[in-house]
Design an enzyme around this catalytic site. Structure first.
Site, PDB file in Angstrom:
ATOM      1  N   GLU A  21       0.832  -1.205   0.000  1.00 47.08           N
ATOM      2  CA  GLU A  21       0.000   0.000   0.000  1.00 47.08           C
ATOM      3  C   GLU A  21       0.864   1.252   0.000  1.00 47.08           C
ATOM      4  OE1 GLU A  21      -3.978  -0.733   2.377  1.00 47.08           O
ATOM      5  OE2 GLU A  21      -2.251  -1.433   3.552  1.00 47.08           O
ATOM      6  N   LYS A  99     -11.933   3.651   1.129  1.00 50.63           N
ATOM      7  CA  LYS A  99     -10.793   2.968   0.517  1.00 50.63           C
ATOM      8  C   LYS A  99     -11.361   1.784  -0.286  1.00 50.63           C
ATOM      9  CE  LYS A  99      -6.412   1.149   2.308  1.00 50.63           C
ATOM     10  NZ  LYS A  99      -5.652   0.961   3.544  1.00 50.63           N
TER      11      LYS A  99
END
Length: 123
Positions: A21, A99
């Protein structure tokens, strides 16, 4: 209380606990509700009596794209704190961060947080 809405702002950032990420990054969508009295701005048509959407957008963009946090909670907390410090007329903020590409195995629309902060929460 009146509110200014900035909805579905899209950013590309490197927030998350996993190394992928932080390295690859991903999309985040942010909604902000700014609670303040808009009566005088409406009566006078004067920008100084309200808050510039563009200026608030830039604050959110800076934190979403240029900073790196493990947790969405930290991203949200820092955005709210900065906005409240910079705009004394804002009484409260509700911030939602979504997200959609969270590294979770399963079918979902998005993972995210929603927080509400007011002037007492400034640090």
């Amino acid at each position: 209380m009146d509110k200014i809405l900035l909805n579905n702002m899209a950013f590309f950032g490197t927030h998350g606990v996993l190394q992928e990420e932080k390295t690859l990054g991903q999309k985040f969508f942010i909604d902000a509700e700014l609670y303040l009295d808009l009566k005088d701005a409406g009566k006078t048509d004067d920008l100084t009596m309200t808050v510039s959407y563009a200026d608030v957008y830039e604050i959110i963009k800076t934190y979403a794209q240029d900073k790196c946090y493990d947790l969405l909670e930290a991203l949200g907390e820092n955005i709210c704190n900065c906005i409240l410090k910079n705009y004394k007329t804002i009484k409260e903020i509700k911030l939602t961060i979504r997200k959609p590409e969270a590294p979770v195995r399963g079918i979902f629309d998005y993972m995210g947080i929603s927080i509400t902060r007011n002037r007492e929460d400034i640090w």
